[in-house]
Design a protein around this motif. Sequence first.
Motif, short mmCIF file in Angstrom:
data_model
loop_
_atom_site.label_atom_id
_atom_site.label_comp_id
_atom_site.label_asym_id
_atom_site.label_seq_id
_atom_site.Cartn_x
_atom_site.Cartn_y
_atom_site.Cartn_z
N GLN A 36 0.84 -1.19 0.00
CA GLN A 36 0.00 0.00 0.00
C GLN A 36 0.88 1.25 0.00
O GLN A 36 1.14 1.86 1.04
N SER A 38 0.20 4.08 -1.02
CA SER A 38 -0.54 5.29 -0.67
C SER A 38 -0.37 5.64 0.81
O SER A 38 -0.40 6.81 1.19
N LEU A 39 -0.18 4.60 1.67
CA LEU A 39 0.03 4.86 3.09
C LEU A 39 1.38 5.53 3.34
O LEU A 39 1.53 6.30 4.28
N LEU A 40 2.35 5.21 2.49
CA LEU A 40 3.66 5.85 2.60
C LEU A 40 3.57 7.32 2.21
O LEU A 40 4.18 8.18 2.84
N GLY A 42 0.74 9.26 2.14
CA GLY A 42 -0.19 10.05 2.93
C GLY A 42 -1.23 10.72 2.05
O GLY A 42 -1.13 10.70 0.81
N ASN A 43 -2.24 11.31 2.66
CA ASN A 43 -3.28 12.02 1.91
C ASN A 43 -2.68 13.19 1.15
O ASN A 43 -1.99 14.03 1.74
N HIS A 47 2.96 13.21 3.36
CA HIS A 47 4.18 12.69 3.96
C HIS A 47 5.41 13.01 3.11
O HIS A 47 6.47 13.37 3.64
N LEU A 89 5.26 0.48 8.33
CA LEU A 89 4.13 -0.01 7.56
C LEU A 89 4.13 -1.54 7.49
O LEU A 89 3.08 -2.18 7.58
N GLU A 93 2.03 -0.61 11.66
CA GLU A 93 1.91 0.62 12.43
C GLU A 93 1.46 1.77 11.52
O GLU A 93 1.91 1.88 10.38
N PRO A 94 0.57 2.65 12.01
CA PRO A 94 0.14 3.79 11.19
C PRO A 94 1.22 4.85 11.10
O PRO A 94 2.03 5.00 12.02
N LEU A 95 1.25 5.56 10.00
CA LEU A 95 2.19 6.67 9.83
C LEU A 95 1.47 7.97 10.14
O LEU A 95 0.41 8.25 9.57
N THR A 96 2.04 8.77 11.01
CA THR A 96 1.48 10.08 11.33
C THR A 96 2.55 11.13 11.12
O THR A 96 3.76 10.82 11.09
#
Length: 345
Positions: A36, A38-40, A42-43, A47, A89, A93-96
């Motif tokens: 995924q 897209s998680l790296l 971010g919206n 990120h 990831l 764990e979530p990325l913030t």
Amino acid sequence: MTKRKKYDIINYEYKKIKGLDNELAEKIIDISALKQASLLFGNYDEHIKLLEKLFSVSIVYRDSKLKITGDGPAVSMAARTIDRMIYLLHKGEPLTEQGILYIASLVQEDEDDFVQEITDSECICVTVSGKPVKPKTMGQKQYVKAMQENTVVIGVGPAGTGKTYLAVAHAVKAFKEKKINRIILTRPAVEAGEKLGFLPGDLQQKVDPYLRPLYDALFDMFGAETFARLQEKGSIEVAPLAYMRGRTLDDSFIILDEAQNTTKEQMKMFLTRLGFNSKMVVTGDLTQIDLSHGQVSGLTDAIRVLRGLEDIKTVRLTEKDVVRHKLVQSIVKAYEKADQNRRRK
């Protein structure tokens, strides 16, 4: 000291680009194995934009590869930060934004191997909403370890470092594992002073507003209904510090919050309540002392007096361990800088 592990998840190519005025570096990172991507990012690629701003580099994504361009050391640090982000990831764990900033700070200090150590930390407990509670920084990890290994722990640090929340989580874990029979949370009601008499209700209702942060943490761990039931049975007690006088607390996990607002006499009284098979955690922020002018904080005095005693550990958290909104970290830094300037003058 725990030996740090080395790990590499991403593969990258490195080369230098000769420009007219200077020499730029470029790294190509293959992230095709990341399920995924897209998680790296971010919206809206927030990120990636954050990394570009932090390290003054350019990051472009094409054909499952990231190309990082910029000054050599900056490119290297950006790549290492992305490496650790991918590790999180892979671990689920979530990325913030806050987490990325912390990873970047570790990279800049060449301590980013600690990311694996933090991520692999054991979960303390799970909240009623299903959220695992575990340390998020190295300072918090040391704090949790101190609570596991010592009878009395003093946690000192600025707002937002998780001092109280992690202590409550550790108390809940000990209670659920039946290692202790009671959880006792207390704090001095210094802010109330003589105004207590003007508040409605009995004494407990008057001091409840000052104990609210402790209630909030317990609600997270137990839920409102379970908390109310345990409080009614006497398994959980949330009370002002004055209620501790004259008692011996056996088989209990006792937390004193906002300890910077105790006097020397109050702190001595509290610490000597310790009974058999009990643990104590004292938390406070030495930059937020509300005692009247001239009074010495019991927390400051206790750190000095108890230094070096066996089975008593003091852990100091810093602005790097702040896990609230990123502005809290900036505010803490700003006040620390102002205090340093005042001392110099």
